[in-house]
Each structure stands twice: as structure tokens, then as C-alpha cells.
Write a protein that holds these residues in place. Sequence first.
Motif, PDB file in Angstrom:
ATOM      1  N   GLN A 162       0.821  -1.201   0.000  1.00 51.74           N
ATOM      2  CA  GLN A 162       0.000   0.000   0.000  1.00 51.74           C
ATOM      3  C   GLN A 162       0.860   1.258   0.000  1.00 51.74           C
ATOM      4  O   GLN A 162       0.512   2.266  -0.635  1.00 51.74           O
ATOM      5  CB  GLN A 162      -0.936   0.006   1.205  1.00 51.74           C
ATOM      6  N   TRP A 163       1.990   1.206   0.706  1.00 51.41           N
ATOM      7  CA  TRP A 163       2.901   2.360   0.721  1.00 51.41           C
ATOM      8  C   TRP A 163       3.439   2.645  -0.681  1.00 51.41           C
ATOM      9  O   TRP A 163       3.472   3.802  -1.123  1.00 51.41           O
ATOM     10  CB  TRP A 163       4.071   2.093   1.674  1.00 51.41           C
ATOM     11  N   ALA A 165       1.988   1.754  -3.490  1.00 54.98           N
ATOM     12  CA  ALA A 165       0.850   2.201  -4.297  1.00 54.98           C
ATOM     13  C   ALA A 165       0.559   3.674  -4.074  1.00 54.98           C
ATOM     14  O   ALA A 165       0.330   4.431  -5.032  1.00 54.98           O
ATOM     15  CB  ALA A 165      -0.383   1.364  -3.960  1.00 54.98           C
ATOM     16  N   ASP A 166       0.579   4.107  -2.809  1.00 51.34           N
ATOM     17  CA  ASP A 166       0.275   5.503  -2.489  1.00 51.34           C
ATOM     18  C   ASP A 166       1.403   6.439  -2.924  1.00 51.34           C
ATOM     19  O   ASP A 166       1.156   7.541  -3.432  1.00 51.34           O
ATOM     20  CB  ASP A 166       0.041   5.659  -0.984  1.00 51.34           C
ATOM     21  N   THR A 167       2.621   5.998  -2.736  1.00 52.75           N
ATOM     22  CA  THR A 167       3.785   6.842  -3.049  1.00 52.75           C
ATOM     23  C   THR A 167       3.930   7.070  -4.544  1.00 52.75           C
ATOM     24  O   THR A 167       4.226   8.186  -4.992  1.00 52.75           O
ATOM     25  CB  THR A 167       5.070   6.204  -2.495  1.00 52.75           C
ATOM     26  N   PHE A 168       3.708   6.030  -5.330  1.00 53.59           N
ATOM     27  CA  PHE A 168       3.935   6.116  -6.770  1.00 53.59           C
ATOM     28  C   PHE A 168       2.633   6.084  -7.581  1.00 53.59           C
ATOM     29  O   PHE A 168       2.683   5.963  -8.807  1.00 53.59           O
ATOM     30  CB  PHE A 168       4.859   4.972  -7.214  1.00 53.59           C
ATOM     31  N   ASN A 169       1.505   6.223  -6.873  1.00 52.15           N
ATOM     32  CA  ASN A 169       0.196   6.228  -7.530  1.00 52.15           C
ATOM     33  C   ASN A 169       0.082   5.043  -8.490  1.00 52.15           C
ATOM     34  O   ASN A 169      -0.273   5.185  -9.662  1.00 52.15           O
ATOM     35  CB  ASN A 169      -0.006   7.543  -8.292  1.00 52.15           C
ATOM     36  N   SER A 170       0.382   3.857  -7.960  1.00 55.01           N
ATOM     37  CA  SER A 170       0.462   2.655  -8.786  1.00 55.01           C
ATOM     38  C   SER A 170      -0.790   1.801  -8.630  1.00 55.01           C
ATOM     39  O   SER A 170      -1.066   1.277  -7.548  1.00 55.01           O
ATOM     40  CB  SER A 170       1.696   1.829  -8.401  1.00 55.01           C
ATOM     41  N   GLU A 171      -1.537   1.639  -9.703  1.00 51.70           N
ATOM     42  CA  GLU A 171      -2.711   0.768  -9.677  1.00 51.70           C
ATOM     43  C   GLU A 171      -2.299  -0.692  -9.497  1.00 51.70           C
ATOM     44  O   GLU A 171      -2.990  -1.468  -8.819  1.00 51.70           O
ATOM     45  CB  GLU A 171      -3.512   0.923 -10.969  1.00 51.70           C
ATOM     46  N   GLU A 174      -1.668  -1.181  -5.899  1.00 50.31           N
ATOM     47  CA  GLU A 174      -2.942  -1.059  -5.192  1.00 50.31           C
ATOM     48  C   GLU A 174      -3.726  -2.366  -5.294  1.00 50.31           C
ATOM     49  O   GLU A 174      -4.288  -2.844  -4.301  1.00 50.31           O
ATOM     50  CB  GLU A 174      -3.764   0.088  -5.788  1.00 50.31           C
TER      51      GLU A 174
END
Length: 233
Positions: A162-163, A165-171, A174
Motif C-alpha cells: 500500500q505504501w 501504491a500511495d507513493t507512486f500512484n500505482s494501480e 494497489e
Amino acid sequence: AIDYQATKNCLDSGMATDARHFVLLSAFCVKNPWLQFQQAKLKFEADLQAQDKMTYSIVRPTAFFKSVSGQLEVVQQGAPFVMFGDGEVTRCNPIAEADLATYLIDCITDESRKNKILNLGGPDEPLTMKKQGEMLFKAVGKEPNFFFAPLWLFDTIIDSLQWVADTFNSEKFENAAELGRIGKYYAVEDMLTTDPSEKFGTITLQEHYDRIAVEGQEYDPYTTMFAKAPASE
């Protein structure tokens, strides 16, 4: 999209063509929803119950046999059966796909199942993860060999994914984090019906294990990651 919109499209088409009854295959796990797909299923269940153009049966099976068969191939190859906690954390009574299909078809004509939510499990008594492992080893003819993984491992993996995903806006990450949450859910939540009226079928999990130990099983990326059924002749 599948758990809500695609199913909603089916409902809309049914109403447009004067269909009389809608049989929905939902999931027992929506009883305690903290996953995205569970919220989607509940959203459609609400839509189905709110309309008045056709009757309905909402069937919530505990688990499919394939969802508790994913370790067959690695166990056959000599690896330990992996479980979380002490192997006694959760219990379930999964149902065979053939038995479930029979129940769903019968919903079309069974008046007692109309306009109801129907929890449904198989004929087995409550099975812990450890018991499932013992049954699988029996099916493949090997001595039980278990590996006990700590439950906190899920949180470490999920939080890390999740970190990213949130840091790199990665679907992609996610989705991976959500898959981890799904894994944790089934490691800590019972998928069990105990009321006799909520148990159906004749095929037991041991019978299923005995069969796939000989015949193999089809590959499923979500439940049988190492599976590969023998090629048809």
C-alpha cells in the motif's frame, strides 16, 4: 466492474425482457464486508431487492472447493502445507461446484427460496485449515507436514504494498495490496454455516481431494496458483 456493473446490466436486461426471476450468486463473506468486491456485491444485492419487476434468490455460498485446493500441487511435490496462526483460527464447510449449480437451478422453481437471502455451505462438518491439510495429505498419500505462518505477516506485506501504491500512484501495487487483504480476510474469518437448512449437497471435501489428487485440477490464478490439469488426450 464484474461484481456490480456487469451484474447490473444483466438485471436491467432481465427487466427489459419481462424476466420473472433472478438468481444471484453472491458470497457468504459479504456478512462482514471490508473488501472492495464485497462492497460491490452488496451494492448489487441492494439494487436487486429494491426493484419490484421480478422475484429473486440471493445465494451466498461459503466457499468453492477450488478455493481450498490451491496447495495440492506443492504438497504432491513434497512441500509443507502452509497455514496461518495455529491452523485452528478459522473453520469452513465449502461446497462443491456441482452441488452449488444444482441448488442455483432449483431456485428457479422452488417457491420457498424466492425473495430471500440464502447462506449455503456443503455437507461437511466445520473444517479448520489444519484439518483441510490433513485431508489433503491423506488424498496424496503423504505424511502431514505443516508450516505455520504468523498472521502479522499479512499486515507487513499489505502495508508495504500500500505504501508503494500511495507513493507512486500505482494501480498495480494497489491491486496487489487488495489481493493481500483478501488473503488476510480468509485467514481470519469463518466461512461456515451450521444450520442444517443452510447445508446442501452430497460431495464432501475429502472426496474432492481424492479426485483431484488423481485427475489434477485446472489452473486458477486466484485460488490454484500452481495447478495444471493433465492435458486431454
